[in-house]
Design a protein around this motif. Sequence first.
Motif, mmCIF file in Angstrom:
data_model
loop_
_atom_site.group_PDB
_atom_site.id
_atom_site.type_symbol
_atom_site.label_atom_id
_atom_site.label_comp_id
_atom_site.label_asym_id
_atom_site.label_seq_id
_atom_site.Cartn_x
_atom_site.Cartn_y
_atom_site.Cartn_z
ATOM 1 N N VAL A 396 -0.435 5.850 -5.248
ATOM 2 C CA VAL A 396 0.905 6.078 -4.694
ATOM 3 C C VAL A 396 0.850 6.180 -3.174
ATOM 4 O O VAL A 396 1.680 5.604 -2.463
ATOM 5 N N ARG A 397 -0.147 6.924 -2.664
ATOM 6 C CA ARG A 397 -0.262 7.045 -1.203
ATOM 7 C C ARG A 397 -0.530 5.694 -0.552
ATOM 8 O O ARG A 397 0.014 5.381 0.510
ATOM 9 N N ARG A 398 -1.393 4.895 -1.203
ATOM 10 C CA ARG A 398 -1.711 3.583 -0.644
ATOM 11 C C ARG A 398 -0.467 2.690 -0.599
ATOM 12 O O ARG A 398 -0.189 2.018 0.383
ATOM 13 N N LEU A 399 0.291 2.704 -1.723
ATOM 14 C CA LEU A 399 1.507 1.902 -1.768
ATOM 15 C C LEU A 399 2.527 2.375 -0.735
ATOM 16 O O LEU A 399 3.233 1.572 -0.118
ATOM 17 N N ARG A 400 2.597 3.729 -0.552
ATOM 18 C CA ARG A 400 3.545 4.255 0.423
ATOM 19 C C ARG A 400 3.164 3.821 1.838
ATOM 20 O O ARG A 400 4.027 3.437 2.638
ATOM 21 N N ASP A 401 1.853 3.842 2.149
ATOM 22 C CA ASP A 401 1.415 3.395 3.481
ATOM 23 C C ASP A 401 1.717 1.913 3.682
ATOM 24 O O ASP A 401 2.125 1.477 4.767
#
Length: 630
Positions: A396-401
Amino acid sequence: MIGFKNTMAEEEDMGNGAFQRAPLVFPGRSGGRSLWLVVLLAILGAALCFVVFATGRIAGTRAEYALRDRALAAFPLAADSLKGEIEKQRMIPLVLARDGAVQEMLRSPSTANEAALDEKLRAIARDAGSSILYIINPEGVAVAASNAGEPTSFVGSDYRFRHYFTEAMADGAAMQYALGTVSARPGLYLSSRVDGPEGPLGVVVVKVELDRVESRWLESGFVVFTTDERGVVLATSVPQWRFGALSPLSAKEKQTARDRLQLPGVTFEPVPLSRRGDNLVTATPESRSAGFVAVSQDLGKAVPGWRMSLLIPADTEISSAVMTARVTTLLALVLVGFVIFIIVRRRRAARQRQEVLVLLNAELEHRVELRTAELQSSNAALAGEIAERENAEARVRRLRDELAQANRLSILGQITAGVAHEINQPVAAIRTYAENAARLLGIGRSQETAENLTSIVAMTGRIGTITETLRSFSRRASGSMGPILADDAIDGALSLLSGRIRDSGVTIERKRIDPSPIVMASRMRLEQILVNLLQNALDALKDQPEPRVEIALAENGEMVAISLRDNGPGLAPDIRRSLFMPFVTNKEKGLGLGLVISQEIARELGGSLRHDDAGHGRGTSFTVELRRAA
């Protein structure tokens, strides 16, 4: 379990008779034991009384100081209500003394001028909440007033006997608390001298009746009053104390007070108020006496010579604190005695229970081993679930970045045209300077050639600055934060959008703070938020008359706020309700992700992004709050 039941039965037998049958053994004869018991009980009783009395005394003192702290906290509110009313009214005569109409009327009195000035004074008094506003000529006669034409009109009255007139004529301004000669109502008179080229022209006076201030004091539940230098009560929430004295006045002091307050028949009777400790006083604001905690302070420059006192009712709270402390202490001592009795009683049963506890402990250890095995199995399963959840959160963090990076590149695409225009200007200038340098070099004018080459270097530096801004903005943010100047981030965002701002005709108004506040943030990510908000504002201001965007900085404790407000048409109610939800937008080609991403970036920076509702049709405002750097 049978053994446990038998043990409990034995304990009951001990409670019923065994403990009672164990006699207390005192040295000496039976008469000696009785004497020892009486002495012991007398000592314990005396100690109990002392402890209960001392606890009540301490609790009463603490309650007294707590009330004093409350009084000190409430004092500024009471004082500010009085100071605010006086300061508001004090400005009226100061302003009117410089008014051209007032000066003209005093220099050249006429019926028309007086009528116009009466109406003007009436309007000012009504808007400012003044009691009476009037103008006195140098001979001490009122020539215009806000109550002109009324039965109680001041026009024509002689005020040479008033201190506020004579002192204002001499010193330029004056203040006097006194009864009104017509209304017989007390009030504070504030006056200011009207000066002309040839000398004093007269005096402007406003009367402030402090009824509203006294009503607010009364509603607070406290007793509040002010005194002058001689201790005479003036403004007060207890009307019957007005013009009383805190201590008996000598004949000379009474005469001075009468002259100053212009109260010929007042005897200045002592106020029913007496001190009974450091903080406590006894007063009779109503029909019966009561105890109060009192604080008093000078009001300073706002009202020179005045001192304010604030009294908080204390009898009920102190008595309740004393009674509660004594009852609590008594109950605590009884409880301690009962606990000691129980401890002594249970100690005998403890040895018998020990054997039962050994058996129970063995059974418990066996059950603990079984439960431990179950927990280990559960923990292994839980560890797998935790690892799976951590992987999901990482995704999720990777996709958000990646989404934030895509948003930055989208913004970059939107502003490319404007930046290209910014670069074309210095490129065109470079070409012109180069052609001029070639011609000048051909005719041997080396000095002008060098100047053209220097200008070319400056233009290339400008192009480098623009391209570096674009390149920095397009890079993926590292997530690292540090102290940055808030104005630097704003300058970067405005630089990225400078071409579009100039072409759109939007005026940018900046309200700075000197020095610029330093916030904890990533400059790229903060610029991304500001560019998003500026783009939205520019879109909203399209085809709007006199488009304007206001960028303001404000400090609020440990936080720094950056606000962007436009004067566009504002947001529709349905858009405002779902503003920070994904894919909600009022743009034809918008995706509805800019504000969502900006809000998430603000949270990651330790701050917030919010919409400030200014009402439909009054523009749109957003505020970014970030933590101040140490």
